[in-house]
Design a protein around this motif. Structure first.
Motif, PDB file in Angstrom:
ATOM      1  N   ALA A 104       0.910  -1.285   0.125  1.00 53.19           N
ATOM      2  CA  ALA A 104      -0.016   0.020   0.058  1.00 53.19           C
ATOM      3  C   ALA A 104       0.756   1.303  -0.024  1.00 53.19           C
ATOM      4  N   GLU A 105       0.169   2.380  -0.590  1.00 52.26           N
ATOM      5  CA  GLU A 105       0.952   3.651  -0.460  1.00 52.26           C
ATOM      6  C   GLU A 105      -0.063   4.713   0.028  1.00 52.26           C
ATOM      7  N   LEU A 106       0.354   5.462   1.127  1.00 56.05           N
ATOM      8  CA  LEU A 106      -0.433   6.422   1.645  1.00 56.05           C
ATOM      9  C   LEU A 106       0.018   7.796   1.138  1.00 56.05           C
ATOM     10  N   SER A 107      -1.067   8.582   0.418  1.00 52.21           N
ATOM     11  CA  SER A 107      -0.846   9.959   0.012  1.00 52.21           C
ATOM     12  C   SER A 107      -2.032  10.704   0.706  1.00 52.21           C
ATOM     13  N   GLY A 108      -1.650  11.450   1.808  1.00 50.25           N
ATOM     14  CA  GLY A 108      -2.690  12.279   2.021  1.00 50.25           C
ATOM     15  C   GLY A 108      -4.065  11.487   2.798  1.00 50.25           C
ATOM     16  N   ASP A 109      -5.184  11.896   2.189  1.00 48.67           N
ATOM     17  CA  ASP A 109      -6.291  11.001   2.457  1.00 48.67           C
ATOM     18  C   ASP A 109      -6.646   9.895   1.368  1.00 48.67           C
ATOM     19  N   LYS A 110      -5.705   9.530   0.813  1.00 41.63           N
ATOM     20  CA  LYS A 110      -5.687   8.567  -0.147  1.00 41.63           C
ATOM     21  C   LYS A 110      -4.731   7.278   0.237  1.00 41.63           C
ATOM     22  N   LEU A 111      -5.233   5.991   0.279  1.00 41.21           N
ATOM     23  CA  LEU A 111      -4.432   4.934   0.381  1.00 41.21           C
ATOM     24  C   LEU A 111      -4.593   3.911  -0.959  1.00 41.21           C
ATOM     25  N   LYS A 112      -3.433   3.893  -1.731  1.00 40.02           N
ATOM     26  CA  LYS A 112      -3.583   2.813  -2.859  1.00 40.02           C
ATOM     27  C   LYS A 112      -3.203   1.540  -2.526  1.00 40.02           C
ATOM     28  N   VAL A 113      -4.039   0.875  -2.541  1.00 44.58           N
ATOM     29  CA  VAL A 113      -3.712  -0.894  -1.889  1.00 44.58           C
ATOM     30  C   VAL A 113      -3.678  -1.653  -3.224  1.00 44.58           C
ATOM     31  N   THR A 114      -2.814  -2.498  -3.329  1.00 42.58           N
ATOM     32  CA  THR A 114      -2.422  -3.253  -4.223  1.00 42.58           C
ATOM     33  C   THR A 114      -2.247  -4.760  -3.886  1.00 42.58           C
ATOM     34  N   GLY A 115      -2.900  -5.730  -4.313  1.00 45.12           N
ATOM     35  CA  GLY A 115      -2.523  -6.991  -4.260  1.00 45.12           C
ATOM     36  C   GLY A 115      -1.859  -8.094  -5.322  1.00 45.12           C
ATOM     37  N   CYS A 116      -1.007  -8.775  -5.387  1.00 42.86           N
ATOM     38  CA  CYS A 116      -0.210  -9.361  -6.372  1.00 42.86           C
ATOM     39  C   CYS A 116      -0.265 -10.766  -6.181  1.00 42.86           C
ATOM     40  N   LYS A 117      -0.606 -11.518  -7.347  1.00 37.21           N
ATOM     41  CA  LYS A 117      -0.580 -12.932  -7.065  1.00 37.21           C
ATOM     42  C   LYS A 117       0.222 -13.305  -8.315  1.00 37.21           C
ATOM     43  N   GLY A 118       1.463 -13.632  -8.115  1.00 31.82           N
ATOM     44  CA  GLY A 118       2.729 -13.882  -9.166  1.00 31.82           C
ATOM     45  C   GLY A 118       2.778 -12.563  -9.829  1.00 31.82           C
ATOM     46  N   PRO A 119       2.836 -12.590 -11.155  1.00 32.36           N
ATOM     47  CA  PRO A 119       3.173 -11.191 -11.768  1.00 32.36           C
ATOM     48  C   PRO A 119       1.862 -10.398 -12.133  1.00 32.36           C
ATOM     49  N   VAL A 120       0.614 -10.897 -11.589  1.00 31.99           N
ATOM     50  CA  VAL A 120      -0.554 -10.164 -11.879  1.00 31.99           C
ATOM     51  C   VAL A 120      -0.653  -9.435 -10.784  1.00 31.99           C
ATOM     52  N   CYS A 121      -1.087  -8.211 -10.843  1.00 39.41           N
ATOM     53  CA  CYS A 121      -1.354  -7.464  -9.978  1.00 39.41           C
ATOM     54  C   CYS A 121      -2.619  -6.430 -10.038  1.00 39.41           C
ATOM     55  N   ASP A 122      -3.370  -6.000  -8.876  1.00 42.31           N
ATOM     56  CA  ASP A 122      -4.374  -5.198  -9.022  1.00 42.31           C
ATOM     57  C   ASP A 122      -4.793  -4.414  -7.747  1.00 42.31           C
TER      58      ASP A 122
END
Length: 130
Positions: A104-122
Motif C-alpha cells: 500500500a501507499e499512503l498519500s494524504g487522504d488516499k491509500l492505494k492498496v495493491t495485491g499481487c498473485k505472481g506477476p498479476v497485480c490489481d
C-alpha cells in the motif's frame, strides 16, 4: 523534587511517542468492486504491522447491505517501509476467494492498496473517512 519532575516529563514524552498511531490507521472507503459494492475498512495496528477488517458494505445507492464478508479480515501483516509505503502483507480478495501479496501507499487522504498473485497485480485507491 526537580528529579521527580524530570522523570514524569520523560514518562509523558516516551508514552506519547509509544502511543502515536500509524498514519494509515483509521476508517477507509473502498472503490466499487466487481459487484458494484463499496466497503468501509477499519485499518488498525496489529503488532508492528497493519491489518484491515471489513466493517460495512454498501450498494450503489449507498444503502448498507449484509454480506458474509463484513467482519472478515481483509489484509494483515502490512509492514511500514517509511515515506507512506507499506509492504510484505497479505490481502484476501473475497470476490475471488484468493489471497495475494499486499502493499500500500499512503498519500494524504488516499491509500492505494495493491495485491499481487505472481506477476498479476490489481488494486484500488481508498479514501479516508476518519
Amino acid at each position: 523534587m526537580t528529579r521527580l519532575a524530570a522523570f514524569v516529563a520523560l514518562g509523558i514524552f516516551t508514552g506519547t511517542a509509544a502511543i502515536a498511531a500509524d498514519p494509515a490507521t483509521g476508517l477507509w472507503r473502498t472503490e466499487p468492486d466487481r459487484k458494484d459494492l463499496t466497503s468501509l475498512i477499519r485499518v488498525s495496528e496489529c503488532g508492528a504491522a497493519l491489518c484491515g477488517t471489513i466493517e460495512k458494505a454498501f450498494n450503489p445507492r449507498g444503502e448498507e447491505v449484509t454480506t458474509p464478508n463484513v467482519g472478515k479480515r481483509l489484509f494483515w501483516d502490512l509492514k511500514p517501509q517509511g515515506d507512506g509505503a507499506y509492504a510484505d502483507g497479505t490481502v484476501y480478495v473475497p470476490l475471488m476467494d484468493v489471497t495475494a501479496t499486499a502493499k500500500a501507499e499512503l498519500s494524504g487522504d488516499k491509500l492505494k492498496v495493491t495485491g499481487c498473485k505472481g506477476p498479476v497485480c490489481d488494486g484500488q485507491v481508498w479514501t479516508r473517512v476518519q
